[in-house]
Design a protein around this motif. Structure first.
Motif, short mmCIF file in Angstrom:
data_model
loop_
_atom_site.label_atom_id
_atom_site.label_comp_id
_atom_site.label_asym_id
_atom_site.label_seq_id
_atom_site.Cartn_x
_atom_site.Cartn_y
_atom_site.Cartn_z
N UNK A 71 -31.91 43.26 -24.47
CA UNK A 71 -31.30 43.38 -23.31
C UNK A 71 -30.42 44.76 -23.50
N UNK A 72 -30.32 45.48 -22.48
CA UNK A 72 -29.39 46.60 -22.50
C UNK A 72 -27.96 46.48 -22.49
N UNK A 73 -27.53 45.23 -22.17
CA UNK A 73 -26.12 44.94 -22.09
C UNK A 73 -26.16 43.47 -22.26
N UNK A 74 -25.67 42.85 -23.24
CA UNK A 74 -25.40 41.24 -23.33
C UNK A 74 -24.30 40.86 -22.85
N UNK A 102 -29.84 46.65 -27.09
CA UNK A 102 -30.02 48.04 -27.26
C UNK A 102 -28.85 48.90 -26.79
N UNK A 103 -27.96 48.60 -25.99
CA UNK A 103 -26.60 49.50 -25.42
C UNK A 103 -27.07 50.61 -24.72
N UNK A 104 -28.34 50.48 -24.19
CA UNK A 104 -29.19 51.66 -23.32
C UNK A 104 -29.17 52.84 -24.45
N UNK A 105 -29.52 52.36 -25.60
CA UNK A 105 -29.31 53.69 -26.65
C UNK A 105 -31.03 53.47 -27.18
N UNK A 125 -39.27 39.22 -24.61
CA UNK A 125 -38.75 39.29 -23.41
C UNK A 125 -37.91 40.53 -23.15
N UNK A 126 -38.29 41.24 -21.99
CA UNK A 126 -37.42 42.38 -21.70
C UNK A 126 -36.65 42.26 -20.76
N UNK A 127 -35.18 42.68 -20.66
CA UNK A 127 -34.15 42.78 -19.84
C UNK A 127 -34.19 44.06 -19.31
#
Length: 346
Positions: A71-74, A102-105, A125-127
Motif C-alpha cells: 500500500x502507498x499509505x497505510x 511504500x510511502x509512494x517511494x 495484493x496491490x493498493x
C-alpha cells in the motif's frame, strides 16, 4: 549485501534492529508479532534478499503461506477496513498477511519486489494502482496478484473494488434532483483509474440530465484535503463558481468545505458538497458530509477470495469484481442557493 555471500538471519535481525528470535517469530508465527515489527523484518528481508527453505510454518511444499499487501499509505482511512476483510479471509484459509508500506517511494517498491522474488510471499495484493516497480526481470516473476481499491494501471491483473461509475452517478443524480445544473467535479486524474471512472459517472449523469458542456466545471486533484482547498481557490479566482461540488473523495470534499467555511459561506444554504468513500471524518464535519460509501470490508474479503482462487490454479469466473456502493445522505446537500456575485449567507 555481497553478491557472493548469502544473507543470514543475523543480517536480517541487524538491519531490522530486532533479535534473531523476533525475526524467526515474524517468519514462522507472524500473527504473534506486532504489525510494525513485521514490517521492519519484511523490509530487512527484502533488502538482504534473505531466503530459507526451512520456513516450516510459512512454506508449504516449497511455497509461502504469507500474502504481501503493498500500500502507498497505510494511514489512508480506507486501508484499515479493507485490511480487516483481507486478513479474515486469509486466516480462514491458513494464510497470513505481511504489510508493505511504500510511502509512494519507488526504492521501497523495489525492496518489496526483491522480497516477492525470494519466494517469501505466495501472493500479492496491490493498493498502489501500479505494478511494482519497474524492474522487468523481477516483475515478470510476480506471484499471483490482485489489485484492490485502485485498478492497476496497464497492469492486466485482476481487480476488486467499488463500482466507481455507479457510485458517482448516485451522487450526481442526487444533486440534479435537488435542482443543481452547474456542478463542479473536483479531483479528475489522468493516472488514477478510480478517479477517472468517477469522472465518467459525473459525465454520464449530466448527459442523462442534458446539462450542456458549458455548464460543467472539471478540475484535477490528487485526492488530498489541500487539493480540495486549492481547487476552490482556483474557482473563486476565475469567478466561475458552481452551485454544487461533486468531489472525487471525502478528503477532497473536506478541503472544499473548509475553504467555503473560511470564506464565510454556509452549506448547504450557499453551496452543496458531496464526497466519495465515507471515511470516519465525513460524519463529523459541520455539516455532516453526504457521500458514497464503499463496502470496504467486503472489498477485502472478495479480493482475498479471488487471490486464493488464483493460488489454487483455478481460473476465476471474473477478473474484475465491482461491488455496489451506497449513497449516504447527510446534511451537506440542498437546493441551489448561490447566485453569481452573491455574498455569504449569514
Amino acid at each position: 549485501m555481497s553478491n557472493s555471500t548469502p544473507a543470514t538471519i543475523e543480517d536480517v535481525a541487524r538491519i531490522a534492529e530486532v533479535s534473531i528470535a523476533t525475526v524467526s517469530r515474524a517468519i514462522h508465527t507472524p500473527e504473534k508479532v506486532a504489525n510494525s515489527t513485521r514490517l521492519k523484518v519484511s523490509q530487512a528481508i527484502a533488502i538482504t534478499g534473505y531466503t530459507t527453505n526451512a520456513m516450516a510454518r510459512s512454506l508449504r511444499l516449497g511455497r509461502s503461506n504469507m500474502i504481501l499487501v503493498v500500500a502507498p499509505d497505510i494511514g489512508d482511512p480506507n486501508f484499515s477496513n479493507i485490511l480487516v476483510g483481507l486478513e479474515n479471509e486469509a486466516r480462514a484459509h491458513g494464510y497470513g498477511i505481511l504489510i508493505g508500506h511504500t510511502q509512494n517511494d519507488a526504492q521501497r517498491g523495489l525492496e518489496y519486489l526483491k522480497f516477492l522474488n525470494s519466494n517469501q510471499a505466495a501472493g500479492l495484493i496491490l493498493f498502489t494502482g501500479i505494478l511494482p516497480f519497474g524492474h522487468q526481470t523481477m516483475t515478470a516473476r510476480l506471484p499471483p496478484s490482485v489489485g484492490v481499491f485502485e485498478p492497476v494501471y496497464n497492469g492486466g491483473i485482476p481487480y476488486v473494488g467499488v463500482d466507481d461509475i455507479a457510485g458517482a452517478r448516485k451522487a450526481v443524480d442526487l444533486l440534479i434532483a435537488e435542482g443543481h445544473r452547474k456542478i463542479a467535479f473536483i479531483g479528475d486524474s489522468r493516472t488514477r483509474l478510480a478517479y477517472a471512472r468517477r469522472r465518467q459517472g459525473y459525465d454520464a449523469g449530466l448527459d442523462a440530465a442534458r446539462v450542456p458542456q458549458d455548464m460543467r466545471i472539471v478540475l484535477e486533484g490528487d485526492g488530498t484535503i489541500e487539493s480540495g482547498r486549492l481547487a476552490l481557490e482556483q474557482l473563486f479566482m476565475r469567478d466561475t463558481l458552481p452551485t454544487a461540488f461533486m468531489c472525487v473523495n471525502d478528503q477532497t470534499a473536506i478541503g472544499v468545505m473548509l475553504g467555503l467555511t473560511a470564506r464565510g459561506y454556509d452549506m448547504p444554504r450557499d453551496f452543496s458538497v458531496t464526497g466519495f468513500d465515507d471515511v470516519p471524518q465525513a460524519s463529523y464535519m459541520t455539516p455532516s458530509l453526504t457521500t458514497v460509501r464503499q463496502p470496504r470490508t467486503m472489498i477485502g474479503k472478495h479480493a482475498m477470495a479471488l487471490l486464493l482462487e488464483l493460488l489454487s490454479d483455478n481460473q476465476p469466473a471474473e477478473t474484475e469484481i465491482l461491488l455496489v456502493p451506497d449513497l449516504v445522505v447527510r446534511n451537506s446537500v440542498g437546493p441551489p442557493g448561490f447566485k453569481p456575485g452573491g455574498k455569504p449567507a449569514r
